[in-house]
Every structure is written in structure tokens, then in C-alpha cells.
Design a protein around this motif. Structure first.
Motif, mmCIF file in Angstrom:
data_model
loop_
_atom_site.group_PDB
_atom_site.id
_atom_site.type_symbol
_atom_site.label_atom_id
_atom_site.label_comp_id
_atom_site.label_asym_id
_atom_site.label_seq_id
_atom_site.Cartn_x
_atom_site.Cartn_y
_atom_site.Cartn_z
ATOM 1 N N LYS A 17 0.959 -1.208 -0.041
ATOM 2 C CA LYS A 17 -0.077 0.128 -0.058
ATOM 3 C C LYS A 17 0.950 1.154 -0.045
ATOM 4 O O LYS A 17 1.973 1.240 0.611
ATOM 5 C CB LYS A 17 -1.040 0.098 1.161
ATOM 6 C CG LYS A 17 -1.751 -0.938 1.276
ATOM 7 C CD LYS A 17 -2.623 -0.870 2.579
ATOM 8 C CE LYS A 17 -3.675 -2.145 2.614
ATOM 9 N NZ LYS A 17 -4.647 -1.811 4.020
ATOM 10 N N ASP A 83 -11.586 7.503 -7.032
ATOM 11 C CA ASP A 83 -11.907 6.237 -5.877
ATOM 12 C C ASP A 83 -12.359 5.088 -6.615
ATOM 13 O O ASP A 83 -13.398 5.202 -7.400
ATOM 14 C CB ASP A 83 -12.815 6.796 -4.868
ATOM 15 C CG ASP A 83 -13.173 5.699 -3.599
ATOM 16 O OD1 ASP A 83 -12.219 5.334 -3.374
ATOM 17 O OD2 ASP A 83 -14.197 5.575 -3.413
ATOM 18 N N GLY A 84 -11.963 3.902 -6.344
ATOM 19 C CA GLY A 84 -12.293 2.674 -6.869
ATOM 20 C C GLY A 84 -11.660 2.169 -8.185
ATOM 21 O O GLY A 84 -12.088 1.056 -8.734
ATOM 22 N N ARG A 95 -5.196 -0.561 -7.278
ATOM 23 C CA ARG A 95 -6.424 -0.274 -7.069
ATOM 24 C C ARG A 95 -6.305 1.090 -6.362
ATOM 25 O O ARG A 95 -5.407 1.303 -5.332
ATOM 26 C CB ARG A 95 -7.183 -1.014 -6.006
ATOM 27 C CG ARG A 95 -7.662 -2.452 -6.720
ATOM 28 C CD ARG A 95 -8.322 -3.378 -5.554
ATOM 29 N NE ARG A 95 -8.876 -4.418 -6.101
ATOM 30 C CZ ARG A 95 -8.838 -5.731 -5.752
ATOM 31 N NH1 ARG A 95 -8.294 -5.829 -4.571
ATOM 32 N NH2 ARG A 95 -9.181 -6.821 -6.307
ATOM 33 N N TYR A 97 -7.982 4.290 -3.865
ATOM 34 C CA TYR A 97 -8.902 4.635 -2.998
ATOM 35 C C TYR A 97 -8.605 6.036 -2.442
ATOM 36 O O TYR A 97 -7.562 6.554 -2.124
ATOM 37 C CB TYR A 97 -8.832 3.744 -1.707
ATOM 38 C CG TYR A 97 -9.129 2.257 -2.222
ATOM 39 C CD1 TYR A 97 -10.500 1.633 -2.190
ATOM 40 C CD2 TYR A 97 -8.122 1.511 -2.165
ATOM 41 C CE1 TYR A 97 -10.684 0.655 -2.422
ATOM 42 C CE2 TYR A 97 -8.339 0.071 -2.586
ATOM 43 C CZ TYR A 97 -9.391 -0.552 -3.006
ATOM 44 O OH TYR A 97 -9.753 -1.634 -3.131
ATOM 45 N N ASP A 98 -9.789 6.787 -2.262
ATOM 46 C CA ASP A 98 -9.561 8.113 -1.858
ATOM 47 C C ASP A 98 -9.861 7.972 -0.154
ATOM 48 O O ASP A 98 -11.122 7.438 0.055
ATOM 49 C CB ASP A 98 -10.772 9.136 -2.106
ATOM 50 C CG ASP A 98 -10.702 10.403 -2.037
ATOM 51 O OD1 ASP A 98 -9.721 10.610 -1.087
ATOM 52 O OD2 ASP A 98 -11.410 11.373 -2.745
ATOM 53 N N SER A 99 -8.813 8.206 0.429
ATOM 54 C CA SER A 99 -8.947 8.123 2.005
ATOM 55 C C SER A 99 -9.683 8.923 2.611
ATOM 56 O O SER A 99 -10.195 8.991 3.765
ATOM 57 C CB SER A 99 -7.552 7.834 2.527
ATOM 58 O OG SER A 99 -6.782 9.121 2.379
#
Length: 101
Positions: A17, A83-84, A95, A97-99
Motif C-alpha cells: 500500500k 476512488d475505486g 487499486r 482509494y480516496d481515503s
């Protein structure tokens, strides 16, 4: 802040990550000098980059890779990260992702 999870395409397991904070450019490829390294002969030395655009968004751009960069089985030159979003680079699934931070 956008977060990148590098997963195995074979089984979907998350391998690493990365937080894509304030870096101006992130280089993804198999070369040891890349910011994010994917060790595979089907990944180009400098396969693709992630850069900020003028609006603060992030753009992933293929660097003319031999094997290509794919979204939903379509070869892409560049795409805005959302995101996604799932991007295929060789044996890896990227992948995003918007945290929300």
C-alpha cells in the motif's frame, strides 16, 4: 488523499500500500530506480507515472510501455485517478482509494 493498493491479479491479495500524498510524480516500473517497483519481465523499466494536474487531481499516464496499461480491458494512454479505479500493469492490479483525508 489518494491511496494505492498493489494487488496480485491472480488472487487479488494486497501486496503493498502507498499513500500518494504531495509527491509531484511517482514512477511505476520494474527498474530499481522507480518509486514503486513491480518485479516482472512483462512490466517496462518505467511503465507508467502518476502526476498531479493543475487542479490538484492525479493523472496516471502510460510511458509507452511494451505491455500496455489497461482499465476494464481497454489499453489507455492516461486516465484521471478516482476512488475505486482499477488499473492493470502486467501481473499487478493497481487499486486506487480516496481515503478522505
Amino acid at each position: 488523499m489518494m491511496e494505492l493498493h498493489i494487488c496480485s491479479r491472480a488472487n487479488g491479495v494486497v501486496l503493498r500500500k502507498f499513500a500518494l500524498g504531495d509527491l509531484e510524480e511517482v514512477i511505476i516500473g520494474r527498474d530499481e530506480e522507480c518509486d514503486i517497483r513491480i518485479k516482472s519481465p512483462v512490466v517496462s523499466r518505467e511503465h507508467c507515472t502518476i502526476e498531479q494536474n493543475g487542479n490538484g487531481g492525479l493523472i496516471l499516464t502510460d510511458c509507452g510501455s511494451t505491455g500496455g496499461t489497461f482499465v476494464e480491458d481497454n489499453k489507455i494512454d492516461s486516465i484521471r485517478l478516482e476512488d475505486g479505479l482499477e488499473v492493470v500493469v502486467g501481473p499487478a492490479l493497481l487499486r486506487f482509494y480516496d481515503s478522505g483525508i
